[in-house]
Design a protein around this motif. Structure first.
Motif, PDB file in Angstrom:
ATOM      1  N   GLN A   1       0.847  -1.195   0.000  1.00  0.00           N
ATOM      2  CA  GLN A   1       0.000   0.000   0.000  1.00  0.00           C
ATOM      3  C   GLN A   1       0.883   1.245   0.000  1.00  0.00           C
ATOM      4  O   GLN A   1       1.806   1.368   0.801  1.00  0.00           O
ATOM      5  N   VAL A   2       0.577   2.154  -0.908  1.00  0.00           N
ATOM      6  CA  VAL A   2       1.354   3.388  -1.046  1.00  0.00           C
ATOM      7  C   VAL A   2       0.677   4.502  -0.247  1.00  0.00           C
ATOM      8  O   VAL A   2      -0.556   4.616  -0.225  1.00  0.00           O
ATOM      9  N   HIS A   3       1.495   5.338   0.398  1.00  0.00           N
ATOM     10  CA  HIS A   3       0.991   6.492   1.154  1.00  0.00           C
ATOM     11  C   HIS A   3       1.757   7.744   0.734  1.00  0.00           C
ATOM     12  O   HIS A   3       2.973   7.700   0.528  1.00  0.00           O
ATOM     13  N   PHE A   4       1.039   8.861   0.629  1.00  0.00           N
ATOM     14  CA  PHE A   4       1.644  10.164   0.368  1.00  0.00           C
ATOM     15  C   PHE A   4       1.174  11.134   1.449  1.00  0.00           C
ATOM     16  O   PHE A   4      -0.015  11.180   1.785  1.00  0.00           O
ATOM     17  N   PHE A   5       2.118  11.892   1.997  1.00  0.00           N
ATOM     18  CA  PHE A   5       1.780  12.929   2.968  1.00  0.00           C
ATOM     19  C   PHE A   5       2.517  14.213   2.603  1.00  0.00           C
ATOM     20  O   PHE A   5       3.687  14.170   2.221  1.00  0.00           O
ATOM     21  N   PRO A   6       1.850  15.353   2.717  1.00  0.00           N
ATOM     22  CA  PRO A   6       2.583  16.614   2.522  1.00  0.00           C
ATOM     23  C   PRO A   6       3.604  16.798   3.638  1.00  0.00           C
ATOM     24  O   PRO A   6       3.348  16.422   4.796  1.00  0.00           O
ATOM     25  N   VAL A   7       4.754  17.339   3.309  1.00  0.00           N
ATOM     26  CA  VAL A   7       5.807  17.532   4.315  1.00  0.00           C
ATOM     27  C   VAL A   7       5.495  18.818   5.081  1.00  0.00           C
ATOM     28  O   VAL A   7       5.987  19.902   4.751  1.00  0.00           O
ATOM     29  N   ILE A   8       4.656  18.678   6.086  1.00  0.00           N
ATOM     30  CA  ILE A   8       4.330  19.808   6.955  1.00  0.00           C
ATOM     31  C   ILE A   8       5.099  19.676   8.273  1.00  0.00           C
ATOM     32  O   ILE A   8       4.712  20.237   9.294  1.00  0.00           O
ATOM     33  N   PHE A   9       6.194  18.877   8.203  1.00  0.00           N
ATOM     34  CA  PHE A   9       7.094  18.680   9.339  1.00  0.00           C
ATOM     35  C   PHE A   9       8.514  19.002   8.872  1.00  0.00           C
ATOM     36  O   PHE A   9       8.763  19.174   7.678  1.00  0.00           O
ATOM     37  N   ASN A  10       9.426  19.046   9.815  1.00  0.00           N
ATOM     38  CA  ASN A  10      10.824  19.296   9.488  1.00  0.00           C
ATOM     39  C   ASN A  10      11.353  18.166   8.600  1.00  0.00           C
ATOM     40  O   ASN A  10      11.480  17.025   9.041  1.00  0.00           O
ATOM     41  N   GLY A  11      11.653  18.504   7.334  1.00  0.00           N
ATOM     42  CA  GLY A  11      12.051  17.484   6.371  1.00  0.00           C
ATOM     43  C   GLY A  11      13.343  16.781   6.737  1.00  0.00           C
ATOM     44  O   GLY A  11      13.477  15.568   6.534  1.00  0.00           O
ATOM     45  N   LYS A  12      14.292  17.515   7.293  1.00  0.00           N
ATOM     46  CA  LYS A  12      15.579  16.919   7.664  1.00  0.00           C
ATOM     47  C   LYS A  12      15.390  15.906   8.793  1.00  0.00           C
ATOM     48  O   LYS A  12      15.979  14.821   8.780  1.00  0.00           O
ATOM     49  N   GLN A  13      14.545  16.244   9.760  1.00  0.00           N
ATOM     50  CA  GLN A  13      14.286  15.319  10.866  1.00  0.00           C
ATOM     51  C   GLN A  13      13.580  14.062  10.371  1.00  0.00           C
ATOM     52  O   GLN A  13      13.899  12.944  10.798  1.00  0.00           O
ATOM     53  N   ILE A  14      12.619  14.227   9.450  1.00  0.00           N
ATOM     54  CA  ILE A  14      11.929  13.059   8.898  1.00  0.00           C
ATOM     55  C   ILE A  14      12.916  12.156   8.180  1.00  0.00           C
ATOM     56  O   ILE A  14      12.903  10.934   8.357  1.00  0.00           O
ATOM     57  N   TYR A  15      13.771  12.759   7.360  1.00  0.00           N
ATOM     58  CA  TYR A  15      14.730  11.954   6.600  1.00  0.00           C
ATOM     59  C   TYR A  15      15.647  11.164   7.525  1.00  0.00           C
ATOM     60  O   TYR A  15      15.879   9.969   7.325  1.00  0.00           O
ATOM     61  N   GLU A  16      16.178  11.822   8.548  1.00  0.00           N
ATOM     62  CA  GLU A  16      17.139  11.165   9.438  1.00  0.00           C
ATOM     63  C   GLU A  16      16.507  10.005  10.201  1.00  0.00           C
ATOM     64  O   GLU A  16      17.107   8.933  10.349  1.00  0.00           O
ATOM     65  N   VAL A  17      15.289  10.198  10.700  1.00  0.00           N
ATOM     66  CA  VAL A  17      14.674   9.129  11.492  1.00  0.00           C
ATOM     67  C   VAL A  17      14.184   8.000  10.574  1.00  0.00           C
ATOM     68  O   VAL A  17      14.241   6.815  10.952  1.00  0.00           O
ATOM     69  N   MET A  18      13.735   8.325   9.368  1.00  0.00           N
ATOM     70  CA  MET A  18      13.352   7.273   8.433  1.00  0.00           C
ATOM     71  C   MET A  18      14.572   6.459   8.005  1.00  0.00           C
ATOM     72  O   MET A  18      14.504   5.235   7.879  1.00  0.00           O
ATOM     73  N   LEU A  19      15.674   7.144   7.776  1.00  0.00           N
ATOM     74  CA  LEU A  19      16.906   6.459   7.401  1.00  0.00           C
ATOM     75  C   LEU A  19      17.352   5.506   8.497  1.00  0.00           C
ATOM     76  O   LEU A  19      17.777   4.378   8.237  1.00  0.00           O
ATOM     77  N   GLU A  20      17.232   5.946   9.752  1.00  0.00           N
ATOM     78  CA  GLU A  20      17.665   5.133  10.887  1.00  0.00           C
ATOM     79  C   GLU A  20      16.766   3.914  11.099  1.00  0.00           C
ATOM     80  O   GLU A  20      17.253   2.812  11.360  1.00  0.00           O
ATOM     81  N   ARG A  21      15.453   4.102  10.953  1.00  0.00           N
ATOM     82  CA  ARG A  21      14.534   3.060  11.390  1.00  0.00           C
ATOM     83  C   ARG A  21      13.882   2.267  10.249  1.00  0.00           C
ATOM     84  O   ARG A  21      13.403   1.162  10.484  1.00  0.00           O
ATOM     85  N   ALA A  22      13.856   2.831   9.049  1.00  0.00           N
ATOM     86  CA  ALA A  22      13.251   2.122   7.927  1.00  0.00           C
ATOM     87  C   ALA A  22      14.273   1.735   6.877  1.00  0.00           C
ATOM     88  O   ALA A  22      13.912   1.155   5.864  1.00  0.00           O
ATOM     89  N   GLY A  23      15.537   2.063   7.106  1.00  0.00           N
ATOM     90  CA  GLY A  23      16.568   1.721   6.143  1.00  0.00           C
ATOM     91  C   GLY A  23      16.785   2.819   5.124  1.00  0.00           C
ATOM     92  O   GLY A  23      16.023   3.781   5.053  1.00  0.00           O
ATOM     93  N   PRO A  24      17.832   2.684   4.312  1.00  0.00           N
ATOM     94  CA  PRO A  24      18.188   3.742   3.367  1.00  0.00           C
ATOM     95  C   PRO A  24      17.207   3.860   2.216  1.00  0.00           C
ATOM     96  O   PRO A  24      16.553   2.901   1.823  1.00  0.00           O
ATOM     97  N   SER A  25      17.102   5.068   1.689  1.00  0.00           N
ATOM     98  CA  SER A  25      16.313   5.346   0.499  1.00  0.00           C
ATOM     99  C   SER A  25      17.266   5.707  -0.628  1.00  0.00           C
ATOM    100  O   SER A  25      18.254   6.408  -0.408  1.00  0.00           O
ATOM    101  N   LYS A  26      16.993   5.242  -1.835  1.00  0.00           N
ATOM    102  CA  LYS A  26      17.959   5.360  -2.917  1.00  0.00           C
ATOM    103  C   LYS A  26      18.134   6.788  -3.421  1.00  0.00           C
ATOM    104  O   LYS A  26      19.238   7.212  -3.752  1.00  0.00           O
TER     105      LYS A  26
END
Length: 212
Positions: A180-205
């Protein structure tokens, strides 16, 4: 993950003074963190009779429970709604009300959502919650199910676009087996989202802030 590796070993040899067989036992304790040696302790016993030594090597690994990761809640980011409202104002100034109205409404909606919607990254999952009290957001209005997805079910995720993130996308297998695909507008700190997603969901290409 920290661990303590303990090895008990025995060495036998002939004494040069008495000509008798002598046994030495040594206990090594290695303290590891993420595979790196922090410290090493050794204990030597002269008399095997007073130690739990045997004629074979005894090794035991005692793993300590890993420290739980903190819950991360990215800060609100008002840039997208402000840009949309500014654009709507410019269109209205040019008497382009037909386009200004939907852009302005979208800006107001995202402004409202920025004040109330929260992304909560806990130990095992990403969850959408509401308000500073982090109330439950209920079921997903588009695909059903709770707005909580385990990192272990993530297939892929992206942050579009790195320099000025507008959308965060991820695909998970929890909602349905085919994904299932999800899209959300980035109404949060983008750098913080990237760092925590990288740490907990693995790298994005392809996503994430570019290194300067």
């Amino acid at each position: 993950m920290s661990s303590s590796v303990c090895i008990l070993w025995q060495v036998e040899f002939l004494s040069s003074t008495t000509g008798r067989r002598v046994t030495r036992c040594k206990w090594n304790s290695h303290y590891l963190l993420h595979g790196k040696l922090l410290r090493n302790k050794s204990y030597t016993f002269k008399d095997a009779a007073h130690t739990p030594c045997r004629s074979y090597v005894v090794a035991s690994v005692v793993r300590r429970q890993a420290k739980k990761r903190d819950t991360v809640i990215p800060d609100p980011d008002y840039r997208i709604p402000v840009v949309l409202l500014g654009l709507a104002g410019g269109l209205a100034y040019q008497d382009n009300l037909l386009l200004a109205a939907p852009v302005g409404l979208l800006g107001l909606l995202l402004l409202f959502q920025t004040t109330r919607v929260r992304f909560v990254f806990d130990e095992e999952a990403l969850e959408v919650k509401i308000g500073d009290q982090l109330q439950e957001s209920g079921e997903n209005v588009f695909v059903g199910g709770k707005n909580r997805w385990k990192y272990s079910t993530f297939v892929n995720w992206e942050l579009w676009w790195p320099n000025f993130p507008i959308l965060v996308y991820f695909k998970e297998m929890q909602t349905k087996p085919e994904g299932q695909v999800h899209f959300f507008p980035v109404i949060f700190n983008g750098k913080q989202i990237y760092e925590v997603m990288l740490e907990r969901a693995g790298p994005s290409k392809t996503s994430g802030p570019k290194q300067s």
